[in-house]
Motif scaffolding. Structure first.
Motif, PDB file in Angstrom:
ATOM      1  N   UNK A 106      14.094   0.363  -1.108  1.00 48.68           N
ATOM      2  CA  UNK A 106      15.396   0.985  -0.878  1.00 48.68           C
ATOM      3  C   UNK A 106      15.307   2.498  -1.069  1.00 48.68           C
ATOM      4  N   UNK A 107      15.970   3.235  -0.191  1.00 52.89           N
ATOM      5  CA  UNK A 107      16.084   4.701  -0.257  1.00 52.89           C
ATOM      6  C   UNK A 107      14.739   5.402  -0.110  1.00 52.89           C
ATOM      7  N   UNK A 108      13.801   4.768   0.577  1.00 52.16           N
ATOM      8  CA  UNK A 108      12.514   5.415   0.856  1.00 52.16           C
ATOM      9  C   UNK A 108      12.410   5.696   2.348  1.00 52.16           C
ATOM     10  N   UNK A 109      11.938   6.891   2.678  1.00 54.86           N
ATOM     11  CA  UNK A 109      11.786   7.283   4.080  1.00 54.86           C
ATOM     12  C   UNK A 109      10.427   7.968   4.249  1.00 54.86           C
ATOM     13  N   UNK A 110       9.585   7.387   5.066  1.00 58.23           N
ATOM     14  CA  UNK A 110       8.241   7.926   5.297  1.00 58.23           C
ATOM     15  C   UNK A 110       8.102   8.641   6.621  1.00 58.23           C
ATOM     16  N   UNK A 111       9.197   8.782   7.368  1.00 52.63           N
ATOM     17  CA  UNK A 111       9.097   9.461   8.654  1.00 52.63           C
ATOM     18  C   UNK A 111       8.732  10.923   8.420  1.00 52.63           C
ATOM     19  N   UNK A 112       7.788  11.423   9.198  1.00 50.26           N
ATOM     20  CA  UNK A 112       7.314  12.788   9.022  1.00 50.26           C
ATOM     21  C   UNK A 112       6.145  12.906   8.077  1.00 50.26           C
ATOM     22  N   UNK A 113       5.776  11.832   7.392  1.00 50.61           N
ATOM     23  CA  UNK A 113       4.655  11.865   6.452  1.00 50.61           C
ATOM     24  C   UNK A 113       3.374  11.311   7.062  1.00 50.61           C
ATOM     25  N   UNK A 114       3.417  10.975   8.328  1.00 51.64           N
ATOM     26  CA  UNK A 114       2.247  10.401   8.986  1.00 51.64           C
ATOM     27  C   UNK A 114       1.631  11.448   9.906  1.00 51.64           C
ATOM     28  N   UNK A 115       0.380  11.726   9.691  1.00 47.46           N
ATOM     29  CA  UNK A 115      -0.340  12.690  10.509  1.00 47.46           C
ATOM     30  C   UNK A 115      -1.789  12.223  10.607  1.00 47.46           C
ATOM     31  N   UNK A 116      -2.656  13.115  11.112  1.00 51.29           N
ATOM     32  CA  UNK A 116      -4.061  12.757  11.248  1.00 51.29           C
ATOM     33  C   UNK A 116      -4.797  12.741   9.919  1.00 51.29           C
ATOM     34  N   UNK A 117      -4.186  13.290   8.873  1.00 48.03           N
ATOM     35  CA  UNK A 117      -4.860  13.363   7.578  1.00 48.03           C
ATOM     36  C   UNK A 117      -4.105  12.652   6.476  1.00 48.03           C
ATOM     37  N   UNK A 118      -2.838  12.372   6.642  1.00 48.27           N
ATOM     38  CA  UNK A 118      -2.054  11.693   5.611  1.00 48.27           C
ATOM     39  C   UNK A 118      -1.331  10.514   6.239  1.00 48.27           C
ATOM     40  N   UNK A 119      -1.096   9.514   5.420  1.00 51.61           N
ATOM     41  CA  UNK A 119      -0.433   8.322   5.902  1.00 51.61           C
ATOM     42  C   UNK A 119       0.157   7.573   4.730  1.00 51.61           C
ATOM     43  N   UNK A 120       1.262   6.896   4.959  1.00 50.57           N
ATOM     44  CA  UNK A 120       1.871   6.075   3.923  1.00 50.57           C
ATOM     45  C   UNK A 120       1.387   4.642   4.075  1.00 50.57           C
ATOM     46  N   UNK A 121       0.916   4.087   2.990  1.00 51.26           N
ATOM     47  CA  UNK A 121       0.313   2.751   3.064  1.00 51.26           C
ATOM     48  C   UNK A 121       1.361   1.663   3.237  1.00 51.26           C
ATOM     49  N   UNK A 122       2.532   1.846   2.656  1.00 46.96           N
ATOM     50  CA  UNK A 122       3.531   0.797   2.650  1.00 46.96           C
ATOM     51  C   UNK A 122       4.728   1.206   3.506  1.00 46.96           C
ATOM     52  N   UNK A 123       5.471   0.236   4.035  1.00 48.90           N
ATOM     53  CA  UNK A 123       6.621   0.562   4.892  1.00 48.90           C
ATOM     54  C   UNK A 123       7.760   1.168   4.079  1.00 48.90           C
ATOM     55  N   UNK A 124       8.664   1.836   4.797  1.00 50.00           N
ATOM     56  CA  UNK A 124       9.813   2.449   4.145  1.00 50.00           C
ATOM     57  C   UNK A 124      11.054   1.602   4.413  1.00 50.00           C
ATOM     58  N   UNK A 125      12.214   2.159   4.054  1.00 46.84           N
ATOM     59  CA  UNK A 125      13.456   1.398   4.163  1.00 46.84           C
ATOM     60  C   UNK A 125      13.796   1.064   5.612  1.00 46.84           C
ATOM     61  N   UNK A 126      13.518   1.986   6.545  1.00 41.27           N
ATOM     62  CA  UNK A 126      13.849   1.735   7.950  1.00 41.27           C
ATOM     63  C   UNK A 126      13.012   0.588   8.509  1.00 41.27           C
ATOM     64  N   UNK A 127      11.710   0.588   8.229  1.00 37.10           N
ATOM     65  CA  UNK A 127      10.840  -0.467   8.753  1.00 37.10           C
ATOM     66  C   UNK A 127      11.195  -1.829   8.163  1.00 37.10           C
ATOM     67  N   UNK A 128      11.449  -1.869   6.860  1.00 39.52           N
ATOM     68  CA  UNK A 128      11.784  -3.151   6.229  1.00 39.52           C
ATOM     69  C   UNK A 128      13.149  -3.644   6.697  1.00 39.52           C
ATOM     70  N   UNK A 129      14.108  -2.738   6.840  1.00 35.76           N
ATOM     71  CA  UNK A 129      15.436  -3.147   7.324  1.00 35.76           C
ATOM     72  C   UNK A 129      15.364  -3.685   8.743  1.00 35.76           C
ATOM     73  N   UNK A 130      14.539  -3.077   9.571  1.00 38.22           N
ATOM     74  CA  UNK A 130      14.383  -3.572  10.945  1.00 38.22           C
ATOM     75  C   UNK A 130      13.760  -4.964  10.945  1.00 38.22           C
ATOM     76  N   UNK A 131      12.743  -5.176  10.124  1.00 39.20           N
ATOM     77  CA  UNK A 131      12.136  -6.507  10.037  1.00 39.20           C
ATOM     78  C   UNK A 131      13.115  -7.527   9.472  1.00 39.20           C
ATOM     79  N   UNK A 132      13.901  -7.112   8.487  1.00 38.08           N
ATOM     80  CA  UNK A 132      14.897  -8.016   7.920  1.00 38.08           C
ATOM     81  C   UNK A 132      15.958  -8.371   8.955  1.00 38.08           C
ATOM     82  N   UNK A 133      16.321  -7.392   9.797  1.00 37.72           N
ATOM     83  CA  UNK A 133      17.270  -7.690  10.864  1.00 37.72           C
ATOM     84  C   UNK A 133      16.716  -8.682  11.876  1.00 37.72           C
ATOM     85  N   UNK A 134      15.432  -8.567  12.204  1.00 42.35           N
ATOM     86  CA  UNK A 134      14.817  -9.524  13.126  1.00 42.35           C
ATOM     87  C   UNK A 134      14.809 -10.929  12.532  1.00 42.35           C
ATOM     88  N   UNK A 135      14.559 -11.010  11.230  1.00 38.84           N
ATOM     89  CA  UNK A 135      14.566 -12.327  10.584  1.00 38.84           C
ATOM     90  C   UNK A 135      15.966 -12.930  10.580  1.00 38.84           C
TER      91      UNK A 135
END
Length: 812
Positions: A106-135
């Motif tokens: 909850x309240x995590x946003x990783x958009x803008x943190x992904x580049x050729x040298x940095x990346x977020x290992x775990x999904x953020x609130x938007x990705x999890x909410x979208x998956x929860x909506x599909x379920x």
């Protein structure tokens, strides 16, 4: 000695991420098993489940991540577990896992943190909410699914999956409220400190300035810190604790560098700007997340320190650039004070005073400037060779340029004085040209008068480098505004097409830039919009363009095959079907196209086999069930047809084609009330479908409600003016209601649209018969008989009745 267990786990994790990024999934799975055997933790289970899921093994990923995922104690495991539940149709378990792990995302946003040298290992609130909506959507809980998709779009308006899902569910969304530019969202794309520090971003030093002034540019290859640094562990947001060994080495090298520079500084405490190596070291530490103070600038080397490394001052010029004879060199060495020469070789001199800091090339202190302004005698300066060798200049530049800035501001020389010789100059011979007065600059170790006679380069003042990322927020805002404006147009077209408003959707897509129109997704959406309007000719053009742009695309090819089926292009449809099956035999779209080809060839059994194969490949493919139902209807297997149509509705509640199929079955069975009910249900989903409106008019006409049916036929003709069957039914309704003139106009238009249809000429003959135009009636009946000899009996009856009318008209 046994290795550190944490270090082994760190190296294995970096290896797994390396193979995943390079699509070596089998190697990633191999090392994930090694890591899971070495370290039985939730992180290891997550990586193992991730590798299985990437390889398409949802069942193994489900079992691997279930322990930590179902309890919601690890976000990565919960996310992979929910993804596997979506594939395995265990929707409730996936929903439970994500709800338990809500505090982790909850309240995590990783958009803008992904580049050729940095990346977020775990999904953020938007990705999890979208998956929860599909379920929730698959679990048939539309209300909660809509809420989840809305939350995903609020967190990240670029989450296109959530927007498309809302449109496919028939939800009315406000596009300007979704794709709008906000400062809080734009700031997610701001680059963190240290991320933009690259060698390409620093201003390059001109080549002549590097060679002559002595500025040394540090390149990527010569940087010891950059060459040994490995960033694999930071690609996916690993914590700093996992790289403790690298950090300790980095800190130790930093301490050694600072201690060496402080020892070299001697007693001269003048501040000097930081060297390039220190800046690079700091930038690397910043990228690794270490907050440290910048190291102290290295102090300037003293005269004593330079004396030990500058043979060009104390030992004379090197042999490679010797311009004087050996006798003169020996004479000059004999006349130099031996104590200064010995002391300069044996031990460094003590730090000179401020007034005694400037010395000549031979080591004598420069006489201070008199207070009364009188010029000092030039005999106080010792003579040096007029030219020094390139090796000595390079050595001096390397010794004095350590830690210095790109250029040093030099005071302007005073006007030259008259050349007056001094008797008794010690037998040194001729004196080097010294027309310039000595410069009273304490920062200069060597008098400017003793410099070589080579023309000095123009000192270029290099401006300080512009801070990295100073204008990045402005550029990011402009880029986001452009992207959001583009998404607004595409979203408007997608929303209108999901509402089956084809004309408005086409206008939105046509407002896109030409480069965006010539993309497969846009061409497919435009073709589908025209297909929903029953404009098959124009829809075929867009799908032909799509095949040229992306010949390997299989998505939406079932629609293209249906368009070719309606246009009766058997050759094109057969070629498309075999091309798709050969390219990808496990594609359900390819088997639907092949089934349509068999259906057009009137081989319904082969068509049913193809549609059954498409359903086996994709059990949730609603259109395959619908096509299967159409074939059962053609075979008059109405029970099987109803089963297929209901399975299509179960796969997609908004699949209006299935409601139309059920209505057609009940219409053929004579149950007109149920037929009207299902036609109206389909019309609620697609209110502008001309065929559905015409079907309602047909059922009303069969119920002897011709007056109520005629408005439906008129509306259907307005929506599809080029459909011959709809105009034919409208003309019959006009004839039945006695509107013969309007019926004649419709039939003339219909004759121009389909001149080879026997039914059109037959109906024109009957209309001429009703208008007492016997000659016209005979002509049209004759044309109809030539076009359809099978209907000769019915046509002959009409002609015989026409002959009787002619005979009666000839009676007195």
């Amino acid at each position: 000695m046994a290795p550190n267990s944490a270090t082994v786990a760190t190296v294995l994790r970096q290896t797994i991420y390396y193979h995943i990024d390079n699509f070596c999934l089998d190697s990633a799975l191999f090392f994930a098993e090694r890591l899971n055997a070495h370290d039985r933790s939730s992180e290891s289970a997550y990586l193992l489940a991730l590798c299985h899921f990437r390889l398409g093994d949802s069942k193994t990923a489900f079992e691997t991540s279930r322990s930590a995922g179902f309890r919601g104690v690890h976000l990565g495991c919960a996310f992979i577990f929910a993804q596997s539940c979506l594939d395995l149709e265990r929707y409730k378990d996936g929903i439970t896992a994500l709800e338990k792990a809500r505090g982790l995302w909850t309240a995590k946003c990783n958009i803008g943190k992904h580049s050729s040298t940095t990346r977020a290992a775990y999904p953020d609130a938007a990705a999890v909410s979208c998956l929860l909506g599909k379920l929730y959507r698959a679990y048939d809980d539309k209300k909660k699914a809509v809420l989840c998709f809305e939350e995903a779009l609020k967190t990240n308006p670029l989450m296109w999956d959530a927007f498309a899902a809302l449109c496919d569910m028939g939800v009315n969304v406000r596009i300007p409220s979704i794709f709008k530019h906000t400062d809080s969202f734009a700031r997610n794309f701001d680059l963190e400190p240290g991320m933009t520090l690259t060698f390409e971003s620093t201003p390059a030093i001109p080549e002549p300035l590097r060679k002559k002034v002595g500025i040394q540019a540090v390149s990527d290859e010569s940087d010891p810190f950059e060459g040994n640094f490995s960033g694999n562990g930071m690609l996916f947001g690993d914590s700093v604790q996992s790289d403790s060994l690298s950090l300790s080495r980095l800190a130790a090298s930093n301490a050694r560098y600072n201690s060496n520079m402080s020892l070299r500084g001697g007693q001269d405490g003048m501040e000097t700007p930081n060297g390039t190596g220190v800046a690079i070291l700091d930038s690397q530490a910043t990228r690794m997340g270490v907050a440290q103070e910048p190291p102290q600038a290295p102090t300037r080397r003293t005269r004593a320190a330079q004396a030990a490394v500058e043979p060009s001052i104390f030992d004379g010029p090197s042999k490679t650039g010797l311009r004087f004879g050996a006798a003169r060199r020996r004479e000059r060495a004999q006349e130099q004070p031996s104590d200064i020469l010995d002391s300069s070789i044996k031990a460094p001199l003590p730090a000179p005073a401020t007034t005694d800091r400037k010395r000549t090339a031979s080591g004598h202190p420069v006489q201070p400037r008199p207070v009364n302004g009188e010029e000092p005698r030039r005999s106080a300066r010792l003579n040096v060779p007029s030219r020094t060798t390139a090796a000595s200049r390079a050595t001096a530049a390397a010794a004095t340029g350590l830690g210095s800035t790109a250029a040093r501001e030099v005071k302007k020389a005073r006007p030259p004085a008259s050349r007056i010789g001094r008797p008794g100059s010690g037998g040194m011979g001729r004196v080097v040209s010294g027309n310039r007065k000595p410069i009273d600059d304490p920062n200069m170790e060597v008098d400017q008068a003793e410099a070589p006679r080579v023309k000095e380069p123009n000192v270029v003042q290099v401006p300080p480098p512009k801070p990295a990322g100073e204008s990045e927020p402005v550029k990011i805002d402009e880029a986001l505004k452009w992207i959001l404006d583009l998404l607004k147009k595409m979203a408007q077209g997608y929303l209108l097409s999901s509402k089956f408003e084809g004309k408005e959707a086409m206008n939105s897509f046509l407002s896109l830039p030409r480069s965006q129109q010539d993309t497969p997704w846009v061409q497919a959406r435009m073709g589908r919009a025209l297909y929903e309007q029953a404009n098959y000719v124009d829809a075929e053009k867009h799908f032909q363009r799509l095949r040229m742009i992306a010949p390997t695309r299989h998505e939406d090819m079932e629609v293209y095959s249906t368009i070719l089926w309606h246009l009766r292009k058997e050759t094109d449809l057969s070629f498309l079907a075999h091309e798709l099956v050969e390219a990808q035999w496990d594609s359900p779209q390819a088997w639907c196209a092949l089934g349509n080809a068999w259906s057009l060839a009137c081989d319904h059994e082969q068509a049913l086999k193809c549609f059954k194969r498409a359903i086996q490949l994709h059990p949730k493919f609603a259109y395959a069930y619908t096509l299967q139902g159409h074939e059962h209807t053609e075979n008059e297997e109405f029970d099987k047809a109803l089963t297929a149509y209901r399975q299509a509705i179960a796969a997609d509640r908004r699949h209006y084609n299935a409601y139309y199929g059920i209505g057609k079955v009940f219409e053929k069975l004579g149950n007109y009330d149920k037929a009207l009910y299902h036609y109206n249900a389909a019309l609620m989903i697609h209110p502008a479908h001309a065929v559905l409106i015409c079907c309602i008019g047909t059922v009303l006409q069969r119920q002897r409600n011709i007056g109520q049916a005629l408005p439906f036929f008129k509306k259907a003709v307005e929506l599809a003016p080029g459909a011959p069957e709809i105009r034919h039914k409208k003309a019959r309704a006009l004839m039945a209601t006695g509107q013969l003139d309007e019926a004649m106009k419709e039939l003339i238009i219909l004759r121009n649209l389909a001149p080879d249809r026997a039914q059109v000429h037959f109906l024109l003959g009957r209309l001429c018969k009703m208008l007492d135009d016997s000659k016209g009636a005979v002509r049209h009946f004759t044309i109809a008989l030539s076009l359809d000899p099978k209907a000769s009996s019915q046509i002959k009856q009409e002609i015989e009745g026409l002959e009787g009318m002619m005979d009666e008209s000839m009676l007195p």
